[in-house]
Design an enzyme around this catalytic site. Structure first.
Site, mmCIF file in Angstrom:
data_model
loop_
_atom_site.group_PDB
_atom_site.id
_atom_site.type_symbol
_atom_site.label_atom_id
_atom_site.label_comp_id
_atom_site.label_asym_id
_atom_site.label_seq_id
_atom_site.Cartn_x
_atom_site.Cartn_y
_atom_site.Cartn_z
ATOM 1 N N SER A 465 8.403 -3.827 -6.914
ATOM 2 C CA SER A 465 9.543 -4.154 -5.960
ATOM 3 C C SER A 465 9.468 -5.488 -5.644
ATOM 4 C CB SER A 465 9.399 -3.282 -4.652
ATOM 5 O OG SER A 465 9.408 -1.893 -5.360
ATOM 6 N N CYS A 636 9.478 3.272 1.295
ATOM 7 C CA CYS A 636 8.684 2.589 0.023
ATOM 8 C C CYS A 636 7.213 2.722 0.433
ATOM 9 C CB CYS A 636 9.321 1.077 -0.128
ATOM 10 S SG CYS A 636 8.439 0.287 -1.716
ATOM 11 N N ASP A 681 11.626 4.510 -2.760
ATOM 12 C CA ASP A 681 10.986 3.598 -3.889
ATOM 13 C C ASP A 681 9.670 3.898 -3.862
ATOM 14 O OD1 ASP A 681 10.457 1.892 -5.690
ATOM 15 O OD2 ASP A 681 11.364 0.332 -4.501
ATOM 16 N N TRP A 683 5.426 5.310 -5.521
ATOM 17 C CA TRP A 683 4.505 5.241 -6.592
ATOM 18 C C TRP A 683 3.528 6.275 -6.265
ATOM 19 C CZ3 TRP A 683 5.622 0.905 -3.637
ATOM 20 C CH2 TRP A 683 4.542 0.438 -2.753
#
Length: 684
Positions: A465, A636, A681, A683
């Protein structure tokens, strides 16, 4: 350009001017000569600059996608001309979907179905309806879900065509295997939709949808699915086959001696176009990355045993543009020690030049990576050395063992038996053994290096990002990344490929700036269009990255006299004095009224405190932003734990402060997501 060549060109220009003297004045002729001379000087200077760049090649890090030579996008024509009836399409962002597709196509020969792998982006997918004209034809789709339930980049156009079109697919046989991650909200959404949509359009499902979970063991999911898939295919087409295993090489080896190939024809890490390192041409994208200079590379942590890098990449000459919230893809280079060790274990000369050529002449994939190249280049730039080998690789390695016990061990791990799964889990997965470790510990296994290059997956870009805003930093892209390094159960130290490379490439005074190939990947993670819209951001650790860009943007808007809504940030780290990244910046923003900070330090007190604890104590604030003031909520970071916990807390706020039932709260949250007012966002 040589001086003789320049003289000839100038003389020719003068002669041309003389011939056309009746048409041009003396002044015109002089101006033409001046302009021409300037052009010659520019070309000569460019060549000098390129020679300078040649000296910097050792600083570059290039990773290729497989070289695709597409001259015909009719997959039906390819099937018919080569006697095939099986086509396996893939939607892949990291290479796993493409790998699974290749394995299915290769196995098809066991069941009297000659197959081919196809990238939907390279095919005319409107031809799918014509598949029914080929006897015993079958289309299999290995489709990954990316982001917030989106198709991968190479499958986007096909997905939109299915979604918005209405083709008649009656008579088309199909099966779908999905690649997803259960920690994400939209688990395998693309595969689920594709499986349902193909049936709606009249196609015939040959076997049930397969669901691979990358958070658990996607290799196990895939093997379990295909072991039942193939018998269903045989039953569908009345195929009598034992399905006996037949190990065959997909690529044949060509060794190039020093005299049969020019050094100028050898790939040295280029993406696909030879010499693309020296002659960069926009547009820059996944297949043509830009060599960005690393202008800044500094440590963000102020103590402790971990490292977090702040890296600034110069994109001023690229014509690339980005927005706050976008991602930058970085193409890394493998650790030189691992490369050398793999050469030792296989007894290969890493400087030998070779090519791997597809034995299937009809395939559009002529090579697994740019060829010819050296083993050193292949292992450095083209091969994913540190990936944990999947079971089919272990099966291929059996043939190179001289010790019977080693053979039995590898063969067992390659099976789908409970014992085989357990051994694979403990020996490979839990111990984090990559190919180098396996060859070190299975001592009688000595495969040829060219076969290793064929078997291992391609090295993939790493996505980060972007932690800057183009409004403040239009010519640089900032990365915030934790250095990945951990000790395994065997006592070895494994390192992240990209962060290790970045950590070793810092700008040094008096030396050329190191360069790394990058490109910008657009994201749906965006600030609201109206600056007065309130936002609430949750980003512990490096999850702060995109919000740093958001804060820069909102601060500039306020300085420019715009009305800016409430900007609330929840950030968490271990210790205030060690890993509170960008502390000075954040506290300055808070001092200026640009942000309301909520910071959790998990290890500064006896009882751990995380951002989720702070959030849960502020349910009124959450509902005020998303329920009362039509604001945006952003997350995030870690998908598996943090993002799930945050989602549950937001749901709780909707129920308790918004007066909704559990089901109403779930629908409310889904509506926010569809309107891009609740964005993640994350992971795994």
């Amino acid at each position: 350009m040589s001086e003789n060549t320049q003289d000839i060109l100038i003389k020719e220009a003068a002669a041309a001017a003389a011939v056309s003297g009746s048409l041009f004045s003396t002044f015109d002729i002089i101006m033409l000569l001046i302009l021409f001379g300037a052009a010659v000087w520019w070309l000569y200077s460019s060549r000098k600059d390129n020679k300078k760049d040649d000296l910097l090649l050792s600083k570059y890090s290039i990773q290729p996608a497989a070289t695709i030579e597409v001259t015909e996008n009719s997959f039906i024509t390819k099937l018919q001309s080569s006697g095939r009836s099986l086509v396996v399409f893939y939607g892949s962002q990291t290479g796993t979907g493409e790998e699974f597709a290749g394995r299915l196509a290769k196995e098809g020969i066991r069941y009297k179905l000659k197959g081919m792998v196809a990238d939907p982006e390279e095919c005319d997918m409107e031809e799918l309806a014509k598949l029914k004209d080929i006897q015993n034809s079958l289309a299999v789709f290995c489709m990954a879900t990316y982001g917030e339930g989106d198709p991968t980049d190479n499958a986007m156009e096909f997905y939109e065509w299915l979604k918005n079109g209405d083709p008649d697919l009656t008579g088309v046989n199909y099966a779908v295997f999905g690649l997803g991650n259960k920690t994400y909200e939209h688990y395998n959404a693309v595969a689920i939709y594709l499986d349902k949509r193909l049936e709606e359009l009249g196609a015939t499902r040959v076997y049930e949808l397969g669901m691979g979970d990358d958070d658990a063991n996607i290799e196990d999911d895939f093997i379990t699915w295909k072991e039942k898939f193939w018998p269903s295919v045989c039953e569908k087409f009345n195929i009598e086959s034992t399905g006996e295993e037949e190990l065959t090489r997909q690529f044949s080896l060509i060794n190039h001696s020093s005299g049969d190939i020019s050094p100028n024809d050898v790939f040295k890490g280029e993406m696909s176009r030879l010499h693309s390192l020296e002659m960069q041409r926009p547009p820059f994208d996944a297949k043509n990355p830009f060599l960005a200079q690393i202008k800044v590379n500094r440590e963000l942590h102020k103590g402790g045993d971990r490292s977090c890098l702040h890296v600034e990449l110069d994109i001023s000459d690229s014509k690339m543009r980005y927005e706050a919230g976008d991602h930058v893809a970085v193409y890394p280079t493998n650790d030189v020690n691992l490369v050398n060790r793999l050469g030792e274990l296989t007894g290969a000369n890493l400087d030998d030049v070779f090519s791997l050529v597809n034995t299937d002449q009809e395939s559009s994939k002529k090579h697994p990576f740019p060829c010819p190249t050296s083993y050193r280049t292949a292992l450095s730039h083209y091969i994913e050395i540190t990936a944990l080998p999947r079971t089919h690789i272990l099966r291929e390695l059996v043939e190179y063992c001289t010790d019977e016990e080693d053979k039995k061990k590898l063969l067992l791990m390659a099976t789908n038996s409970p014992e085989g799964k357990a051994l694979y889990q403990s020996f490979v997965a839990d111990a984090c053994r990559h190919i180098v470790h396996i060859l070190e510990d299975i001592k009688s296994c000595r495969p040829s290096l060219d076969h290793i290059c064929e078997l291992l997956p391609r090295l993939q870009p790493r996505y980060y990002s972007i932690s800057s805003s183009p409004k403040l930093h239009p010519e640089t892209v900032h990365i915030t990344a934790v250095l990945v390094q951990y000790k395994t159960a065997t006592g070895r130290v494994n390192k992240g490929v990209a962060t290790t490379w970045l950590a070793e490439h810092k700008p040094l005074s008096g030396e050329p700036l190191p360069r790394v190939p990058v490109y910008i990947r657009k994201s749906q993670f965006r600030l609201p269009l109206q600056t007065q819209t309130p936002i609430l951001m949750v980003g512990p650790g490096t999850g702060l990255a995109p919000f740093r860009g958001f804060l820069q943007e909102r601060a500039i808007a306020r300085k420019n006299g715009k009305e800016v809504g409430s900007t609330i940030l929840y950030f968490g780290c271990r210790n205030r004095d060690q890993d509170y990244i960008y502390r000075e910046e954040l506290e300055e923003y808070e001092k200026n009224g640009d942000v309301t900070l909520n910071v959790a330090f998990s290890r500064d007190q006896e009882k751990k405190v995380y951002v989720t604890h702070l959030l849960e104590n502020n349910l009124d604030q959450i509902w005020d932003v998303i329920g009362k003031r039509n604001g945006h909520f952003y997350i995030c970071g870690d998908a598996k734990n943090m993002a799930v916990d945050v989602r549950n807390i937001v749901t709780k706020a909707i129920v308790e402060k918004g007066g909704r039932s559990e089901s109403e709260a779930t629908q409310f949250l889904k509506k926010l997501e569809s309107m891009k007012k609740y964005s993640a966002d994350v992971w795994s």
